[in-house]
Design a protein around this motif. Structure first.
Motif, PDB file in Angstrom:
ATOM      1  N   LEU A 174       0.830  -1.200   0.000  1.00 43.49           N
ATOM      2  CA  LEU A 174       0.000   0.000   0.000  1.00 43.49           C
ATOM      3  C   LEU A 174       0.866   1.251   0.000  1.00 43.49           C
ATOM      4  O   LEU A 174       0.549   2.244  -0.636  1.00 43.49           O
ATOM      5  CB  LEU A 174      -0.924   0.001   1.218  1.00 43.49           C
ATOM      6  N   ARG A 175       1.998   1.188   0.737  1.00 44.40           N
ATOM      7  CA  ARG A 175       2.915   2.330   0.760  1.00 44.40           C
ATOM      8  C   ARG A 175       3.418   2.637  -0.632  1.00 44.40           C
ATOM      9  O   ARG A 175       3.426   3.772  -1.082  1.00 44.40           O
ATOM     10  CB  ARG A 175       4.117   2.014   1.657  1.00 44.40           C
ATOM     11  N   TRP A 176       3.844   1.563  -1.340  1.00 46.63           N
ATOM     12  CA  TRP A 176       4.373   1.774  -2.694  1.00 46.63           C
ATOM     13  C   TRP A 176       3.281   2.303  -3.613  1.00 46.63           C
ATOM     14  O   TRP A 176       3.528   3.165  -4.448  1.00 46.63           O
ATOM     15  CB  TRP A 176       4.966   0.475  -3.250  1.00 46.63           C
ATOM     16  N   ALA A 177       2.073   1.789  -3.425  1.00 47.07           N
ATOM     17  CA  ALA A 177       0.964   2.263  -4.254  1.00 47.07           C
ATOM     18  C   ALA A 177       0.735   3.749  -4.042  1.00 47.07           C
ATOM     19  O   ALA A 177       0.518   4.506  -4.993  1.00 47.07           O
ATOM     20  CB  ALA A 177      -0.306   1.479  -3.920  1.00 47.07           C
ATOM     21  N   LEU A 178       0.828   4.173  -2.772  1.00 57.48           N
ATOM     22  CA  LEU A 178       0.630   5.588  -2.440  1.00 57.48           C
ATOM     23  C   LEU A 178       1.680   6.451  -3.127  1.00 57.48           C
ATOM     24  O   LEU A 178       1.374   7.474  -3.754  1.00 57.48           O
ATOM     25  CB  LEU A 178       0.709   5.748  -0.916  1.00 57.48           C
ATOM     26  N   VAL A 179       2.958   6.001  -3.029  1.00 57.27           N
ATOM     27  CA  VAL A 179       4.059   6.753  -3.649  1.00 57.27           C
ATOM     28  C   VAL A 179       3.855   6.813  -5.166  1.00 57.27           C
ATOM     29  O   VAL A 179       3.952   7.879  -5.792  1.00 57.27           O
ATOM     30  CB  VAL A 179       5.415   6.102  -3.307  1.00 57.27           C
TER      31      VAL A 179
ATOM     32  N   PHE B 179       1.120   6.535  -6.840  1.00 66.12           N
ATOM     33  CA  PHE B 179      -0.013   7.391  -7.191  1.00 66.12           C
ATOM     34  C   PHE B 179       0.391   8.861  -7.170  1.00 66.12           C
ATOM     35  O   PHE B 179       0.076   9.630  -8.081  1.00 66.12           O
ATOM     36  CB  PHE B 179      -1.166   7.145  -6.210  1.00 66.12           C
ATOM     37  N   ALA B 180       1.151   9.245  -6.106  1.00 69.01           N
ATOM     38  CA  ALA B 180       1.560  10.642  -5.980  1.00 69.01           C
ATOM     39  C   ALA B 180       2.457  11.039  -7.150  1.00 69.01           C
ATOM     40  O   ALA B 180       2.310  12.126  -7.729  1.00 69.01           O
ATOM     41  CB  ALA B 180       2.276  10.859  -4.654  1.00 69.01           C
ATOM     42  N   VAL B 181       3.405  10.138  -7.528  1.00 65.99           N
ATOM     43  CA  VAL B 181       4.327  10.446  -8.631  1.00 65.99           C
ATOM     44  C   VAL B 181       3.544  10.603  -9.936  1.00 65.99           C
ATOM     45  O   VAL B 181       3.738  11.558 -10.701  1.00 65.99           O
ATOM     46  CB  VAL B 181       5.396   9.328  -8.762  1.00 65.99           C
ATOM     47  N   LEU B 182       2.596   9.673 -10.150  1.00 63.70           N
ATOM     48  CA  LEU B 182       1.800   9.708 -11.379  1.00 63.70           C
ATOM     49  C   LEU B 182       0.977  10.992 -11.443  1.00 63.70           C
ATOM     50  O   LEU B 182       0.931  11.682 -12.471  1.00 63.70           O
ATOM     51  CB  LEU B 182       0.874   8.492 -11.402  1.00 63.70           C
ATOM     52  N   GLU B 183       0.354  11.322 -10.318  1.00 60.59           N
ATOM     53  CA  GLU B 183      -0.485  12.519 -10.248  1.00 60.59           C
ATOM     54  C   GLU B 183       0.341  13.756 -10.587  1.00 60.59           C
ATOM     55  O   GLU B 183      -0.061  14.587 -11.410  1.00 60.59           O
ATOM     56  CB  GLU B 183      -1.054  12.624  -8.827  1.00 60.59           C
ATOM     57  N   ALA B 184       1.534  13.836  -9.958  1.00 62.74           N
ATOM     58  CA  ALA B 184       2.395  14.991 -10.195  1.00 62.74           C
ATOM     59  C   ALA B 184       2.809  15.041 -11.660  1.00 62.74           C
ATOM     60  O   ALA B 184       2.785  16.098 -12.296  1.00 62.74           O
ATOM     61  CB  ALA B 184       3.615  14.918  -9.282  1.00 62.74           C
ATOM     62  N   GLY B 185       3.175  13.881 -12.215  1.00 64.70           N
ATOM     63  CA  GLY B 185       3.609  13.826 -13.609  1.00 64.70           C
ATOM     64  C   GLY B 185       2.533  14.350 -14.541  1.00 64.70           C
ATOM     65  O   GLY B 185       2.788  15.168 -15.425  1.00 64.70           O
ATOM     66  N   VAL B 186       1.285  13.886 -14.317  1.00 69.60           N
ATOM     67  CA  VAL B 186       0.188  14.290 -15.202  1.00 69.60           C
ATOM     68  C   VAL B 186      -0.103  15.780 -15.053  1.00 69.60           C
ATOM     69  O   VAL B 186      -0.192  16.510 -16.040  1.00 69.60           O
ATOM     70  CB  VAL B 186      -1.079  13.453 -14.906  1.00 69.60           C
ATOM     71  N   THR B 187      -0.216  16.236 -13.799  1.00 70.91           N
ATOM     72  CA  THR B 187      -0.633  17.633 -13.624  1.00 70.91           C
ATOM     73  C   THR B 187       0.460  18.601 -14.039  1.00 70.91           C
ATOM     74  O   THR B 187       0.167  19.735 -14.406  1.00 70.91           O
ATOM     75  CB  THR B 187      -1.030  17.935 -12.163  1.00 70.91           C
TER      76      THR B 187
END
Lengths: 168, 496
Positions: free
Chosen positions: A54-59, A61-69
């Motif tokens: 879950l920790r890795w999933a959280l990280v 997700f955050a990286v992906l979100e930042a990349g897209v935005t």
């Protein structure tokens, strides 16, 4: 950006290119907030409560979100967003995944506002909001150059005064 | 908008002072603890501190104190309250310590409502609500309340405030003297009450009352509650109880509907529509015909089955549109359609939306059920909870008629002077609007809609909820519909 199934015509004019910079800046700020939240969660929540997948999933997700935005959304938005003031109406196209075309006739304009947020001021931009009697019939032309925005707002307010009928 | 109060009454007789509410309102407010209600949170800790040991005496003392406080507060607020209806504006002054003066120009007044709750009626008083909503501001703040004036004064205010705009209309609002222009449009029929058990909102009321009762019982100290925990009720008893509850629920729904709608009457008087209704609290709502832009016809699931409907008028700048705009609270569909036809011209039969819209409705209706089924398959395998997938399958199956129903509800039509859009399943709502009502168009298209060749079109209107949507219309029909449904040529801007 014309698509095969676009329901209506797109407005003619694009925004100021500085808008891309503004959206990137917004994305960076959003990403920083995410970094703070994720760091806090990873350091404060014990291993037992949050297993490592879950920790890795959280990280991730955050990286992906930042990349897209930061690197995708500003450019897509810039290509989508358009605006136009015709002889009779104000017309905008906004959004990036879901697109929204809004058309308001000048005769039904009640108020024209120009707002400049903190970030917008850094980039020399301003938003023109055109309000009508309907809570849903508000047109916002985001991120125009400040002097253009002011000219547009003055022009719209003057013309609304001339052609105003009942406005409701 | 903020004229000084002195100018407002300038054309009144010199020395004319602001008017006061009737002193009898003090009785009403004392009895209902209107002002003293705010004291309750203070009194409870006091009671806890003093303790209720002395029993009856303490209770009596407290009751006397509360009543005295309530009386004092009512007298004070009556004494500090004043209103004046000048030629150009209404001014209301109030406030115990901080004075507030509110001035509403007469041309901003959208409607006047005269209501008479039971206690008011007993003392011959009414409460006048003056609605002065301005544009898109939908807050409750926009309402002026003049509470507790004699009935004749209430009628005088209503007639005076509304008779001003249609020039020359004599301001005789007395119900005893019917005006010549009065025309009855609709009248209450007690048989309509039989629809009530099929209306969700009337069924919810008794259920909510039962819920409140349970909560009250739980909050009472244990000593007070009689011990009713006998032997466990048998399943038979439960079934009998449930069966008995159904007619009881239906009965309370009928009673609830009767309280709200009894004696309903819709009248056209001069330039206004006047709706009167209510058994205990009489409500008297007046709407200006010139501001009516259309209406909505709403039919709930049960109402559709019984061919019942309700009609609301869409009036520009009217706050609390759902309550105030109500023209037919509950009645037969044919009657509702006739009434709607008087508000706005019928734009003709609705055009359905493309098959792709049906696929979208079905996908949405089935999604929840399929998700539960998928999760259920896992829980059944891992935990042995077989009821989860069963519930999922049932949900999925129920989703089919729901999706089809939602699709069938979709439609739009544009006539020579009006247009219409319809959607919704649990409550199906059809809005019929004059073309001139449209103050803007909004066209929305998500990625999935784009692939399906659909778009959602919202007509922005300065009345009712502010926007009425034609959901999932064929993308190609959008420019034609928007041009046909708005007045003038401006909507032509959308044409590709």
């Amino acid at each position: 950006m014309s698509t095969p199934a676009a329901p209506v015509r797109d407005p003619a004019w694009s925004l100021s290119r500085s808008a891309i910079g503004l959206w990137v800046a917004e994305g960076v700020i959003g990403a920083l907030v995410w970094v703070a939240v994720v760091t806090a969660v990873l350091t404060l929540v014990p291993e037992s409560a949050l297993p490592s997948p879950l920790r890795w999933a959280l990280v991730a997700f955050a990286v992906l979100e930042a990349g897209v935005t930061i690197s995708i959304r500003p450019w897509v938005r810039y290509r989508v967003h358009r605006w136009e003031v015709t002889g009779e109406a104000v017309y905008t196209l906004t959004g990036w995944l879901t697109r929204t075309w809004t058309l308001v006739p000048i005769s039904r304009i009640q108020t024209v506002d120009v707002t400049r947020g903190v970030l917008q001021q850094l980039f020399g931009l301003a938003t023109v909001a055109v309000l009508t009697a309907s809570s849903q019939g508000t047109v916002r032309v985001l991120h125009l150059e400040a002097d253009v925005a002011q000219r547009v707002a003055d022009d719209l307010a003057r013309r609304a005064e001339l052609v105003r009928d009942e406005a409701t | 908008m903020t004229e000084p109060a002195v100018d407002v009454g300038g054309d009144r007789a010199p020395g004319d002072r602001p008017l006061r509410a009737s002193p009898r309102v003090v009785l009403v407010h004392t009895a209902t603890f209107r002002q003293a209600r705010q004291l309750v949170p203070v009194l409870i800790p006091v009671a806890a501190l003093v303790g209720l040991d002395d029993g009856l005496l303490t209770v009596v003392v407290m009751a006397v104190v509360v009543t005295a406080l309530s009386l004092a507060a009512s007298v004070l607020s009556w004494w500090r309250f004043g209103y004046a209806d000048g030629q150009t504006a209404v001014v209301v002054t109030r406030g115990l310590l901080a004075r507030s003066v509110r001035t509403v120009p007469n041309d901003r007044i959208r409607g006047v409502e005269v209501e008479a709750p039971p206690l008011h009626r007993l003392l011959g008083l009414v409460r006048v609500r003056i609605d002065a909503a301005a544009g898109s501001v939908g807050a409750n703040e926009e309402e002026l309340v003049i509470d507790g004036v004699p009935r004749a004064e209430g009628d005088r205010l209503r007639a005076r405030l509304l008779a001003r705009r249609p020039a020359g209309a004599p301001a005789t609002g007395d119900d005893a003297r019917p005006e010549p222009a009065e025309e009855e449009i609709a009248r209450f029929d007690p048989r309509w009450l039989l629809y009530a058990p099929l209306v969700g909102s009337y069924l919810v009321v008794p259920l909510a009352a039962v819920g409140t009762l349970f909560r009250l019982v739980q909050e009472l100290p244990d000593a007070v509650v009689p011990d009713v925990t006998g032997p466990e009720p048998s399943p038979h008893l439960l079934v009998i109880g449930l069966v008995a509850a159904v007619p009881l629920l239906a009965l309370t729904a009928v009673v609830g509907a009767a309280v709200v709608t009894w004696g309903y009457r819709l009248v056209r008087r001069g330039g206004s529509l006047v709706a009167v209704r209510g058994l205990l609290t009489r409500r008297h709502t007046e709407l200006e015909v010139d501001r009516i832009r259309g209406g909505t016809l709403s039919e709930g699931l049960g109402m559709r089955w019984a061919r019942a409907a309700r009609v609301n008028a869409l009036v520009t700048g009217l706050g609390q549109a759902n309550r105030r705009g109500q023209l037919l609270p509950l009645g037969p569909r044919a009657e509702a359609l006739r009434l709607l036809g008087r508000l706005v011209e019928d734009p003709g039969p609705l055009t359905g939306h493309p098959r792709a819209a049906l696929r979208r409705r079905l996908a949405r209706a089935l999604a929840a059920g399929l998700l539960v089924t998928a999760v259920g398959a896992w829980t059944a395998a891992a935990l042995g909870w077989w009821w989860v997938p069963v519930a999922g399958v049932v949900l999925t199956v129920l989703g089919v008629p729901m999706g089809i129903g939602r699709y069938r509800a979709l439609g739009h039509a544009a006539g020579p002077r009006s247009f219409s859009v319809r959607s919704g399943w649990l409550v199906r709502e059809q809005a019929v609007l004059q073309r001139r009502a449209v103050v803007g168009w909004q066209v929305r298209q998500s990625v999935l809609q784009r692939r399906a060749g659909l778009a959602t079109v919202v007509a922005c209107v300065g009345a009712g909820s502010g926007g009425y949507a034609a959901v999932d219309m064929a993308a190609g029909e959008v420019p034609g519909f928007t041009a046909a449904a708005s007045s003038g040529t401006w909507a032509g801007t959308l044409a590709p």
